[in-house]
Design a protein around this motif. Structure first.
Motif, PDB file in Angstrom:
ATOM      1  N   ILE A 260      79.655  12.241 -51.445  1.00 47.02           N
ATOM      2  CA  ILE A 260      79.208  13.814 -51.596  1.00 47.02           C
ATOM      3  C   ILE A 260      77.586  13.942 -51.355  1.00 47.02           C
ATOM      4  O   ILE A 260      77.128  13.147 -52.416  1.00 47.02           O
ATOM      5  N   VAL A 412      78.655  10.905 -55.730  1.00 48.09           N
ATOM      6  CA  VAL A 412      77.877  12.129 -55.665  1.00 48.09           C
ATOM      7  C   VAL A 412      76.321  12.216 -55.450  1.00 48.09           C
ATOM      8  O   VAL A 412      75.546  11.495 -56.573  1.00 48.09           O
ATOM      9  N   GLY A 420      76.637  16.991 -60.930  1.00 47.32           N
ATOM     10  CA  GLY A 420      77.344  15.766 -60.447  1.00 47.32           C
ATOM     11  C   GLY A 420      78.401  15.485 -61.089  1.00 47.32           C
ATOM     12  O   GLY A 420      79.508  15.238 -60.681  1.00 47.32           O
TER      13      GLY A 420
END
Length: 485
Positions: A260, A412, A420
């Motif tokens: 991500i 992340v 996160g």
């Protein structure tokens, strides 16, 4: 040390050929060079290996823990003395680049150093009792004999990940490496332990095709635990067979990891981590980032930098130190990858980078504007093919990343660590890394997945738990009165 010309079976301290009529060939996946040919093991060989492990384990269990530790120290020394020979095996048998070989050897050495501490960590407990005058002792003991089945992608490390802890905790081991990596995942490991002075029979290696032995490796009555690393499909079958035979099973299976990138991420770091997480060893890693999920605010900027970086990756001969992407393990994997690439295009994914296929070398393919319904987003792709997906907010990011039957690794990227971390907690995956790549493995930290990515945890204290059991011995110090005698 000559590691490329070992006999195919190592049973009870003896190097031998298998008793099967099947002749197997081991070839270089880049140029097709024949590395070795050998007779495969059959059910008789599997039985001999397990019998040897069972016999040797009885005495190995009682070897002084310091002596056990010293053998592991010697194993590390053997690896260091034969570093270049091991690099050659990884390059020629697996198609690994120099970067990959160095990475894998480092992982192995760390795992061995951690395992060397296990003999002195076989601690038990003395527990109180509800009965007057009773003492409860709980001893930690080896499980007995462990069967290990390893894959082709990181065979040296992923074999050692189970073999080293199992031996260190006092077990006998029988190892069956993947048929394409019998040296790196099997015979080379046996030779290294032999050179370090491991007693005969503690570690045994059988190399064969499943067509020769069927389920005999798992069904055999001797092993009390089976440790398997490989595909989810095969893992399901092994888990089923082990369950029917009341064996413990540890399964490290496939992945479809999501990396991500939030709108406040360090773009240069995120791009670097995403490239490493997808293209290391041609994407043939269960933890590889198959899906890059990028916030719409920075999607275009991320894609531009990512495509530029990927376009500069070198592909070809893994023996060339400048090569980043070498060959896939075999033609079957190449054909599977080609079909997935075609499916991605047919379903509307945008090929931002579309490399060529040359022999077993698949050049990078980057798909943009991928959606969760597309095949390339749903399947685990063991190749240098990646999907970039756009999301508008944290909620949509979570919907996308968790829309998978797998749950092994993830990452992340954000400058807001707590944001996160909160997203990581919502991810249905066993391991998540903040501002890092998806490919991480540390010898003292729990490793394992959720959903279809596996069962159980390994490394550190979790490996000790995996390969030992506990025994309760109670002592009644005071004379006990029974109700009817």
């Amino acid at each position: 040390m000559d590691l490329l010309h070992l006999h195919s079976q190592y049973i009870d301290g003896s190097w031998r050929e298998g008793n099967s009529t099947l002749k197997m060939e081991n070839t270089n996946p880049y140029n097709g060079e024949l590395l070795a040919s050998y007779q495969a093991a059959n059910v008789m060989d599997v039985d001999a290996a397990y019998q040897a492990a069972k016999k040797a384990q009885k005495s190995w269990e009682h070897v002084n823990p310091v002596a056990k530790r010293d053998i592991f120290d010697k194993v590390v020394n053997v690896i260091e003395k034969n570093h270049e020979a091991i690099v050659e095996v990884i390059t020629k048998e697996i198609g690994g680049t120099r970067l990959k070989a160095e990475f894998e050897i480092g992982l192995v050495k760390n795992m061995l150093k951690e395992s060397a501490t296990f003999p002195l960590r076989m601690d038990g407990k003395i527990l109180p009792s509800v009965t007057e005058g009773k003492e409860n002792r709980v001893y930690r003991v080896p499980i007995g004999v462990v069967g290990v089945i390893s894959p082709f992608n990181f065979p040296f490390f992923l074999s050692m990940k189970s073999v080293a802890p199992a031996i260190a905790t006092g077990n006998g081991v029988v190892l069956k490496p993947h048929e394409h990596t019998v040296i790196a995942g099997g015979t080379m490991i046996a030779k290294i332990f032999e050179e370090a002075g491991l007693p005969e029979g503690v570690l045994n290696v059988v190399t064969t095709e499943i067509s020769e032995i069927g389920d005999a490796f798992v069904e055999h009555p001797t092993p009390k635990s089976i440790s398997f690393t490989g595909s989810t499909q095969v893992g399901r079958h092994i888990g089923s067979v082990a369950g029917r035979n009341l064996k413990e099973v540890h399964l490290e299976l496939g992945g479809n990891s999501g990396l991500i990138v939030l709108e406040d991420a360090d773009l240069d770091l995120a791009v670097s981590a995403a490239v490493f997480s997808r293209f290391t060893h041609q994407g043939q890693i269960c933890m590889s980032a198959n899906r890059l999920i990028v916030h719409e605010a920075i999607y275009d900027a991320f894609v531009e930098r990512y495509v530029e970086t990927v376009s500069g990756l070198t592909s070809g001969d893994p023996s060339d130190d400048a090569t980043i992407i070498g060959p896939l393990i075999n033609e079957k994997q190449v054909q599977t990858t080609a079909k997935l690439i075609e499916a991605g295009i047919a379903e509307g994914a945008e090929p931002l980078v579309k490399g060529k296929i040359r022999g077993n070398v698949v050049e990078p393919v980057v798909f943009g504007h991928v959606t969760s319904e597309m095949t390339v987003a749903k399947e685990e792709i063991f190749a240098p093919v990646v999907s970039i997906m756009k999301a508008k907010d944290d909620q949509e990011i979570m919907e996308i990343v968790n829309d998978s039957s797998y749950g092994l690794s993830g990452a992340v990227h954000t400058q807001d660590i707590e944001r996160g971390t909160q997203l990581a907690k919502q991810m249905e995956t066993g391991m998540i890394h903040i501002n890092d790549g998806t490919i991480n493995d540390e010898p003292n930290v729990a490793f394992g997945g959720m959903k279809n990515s596996g069962v159980g945890r390994l490394n550190g204290e979790w490996s000790i738990d995996a390969f030992t059991t506990t025994k309760w011995i109670s002592i009644q110090h005071n004379r006990k009165q029974y109700p009817y005698s």
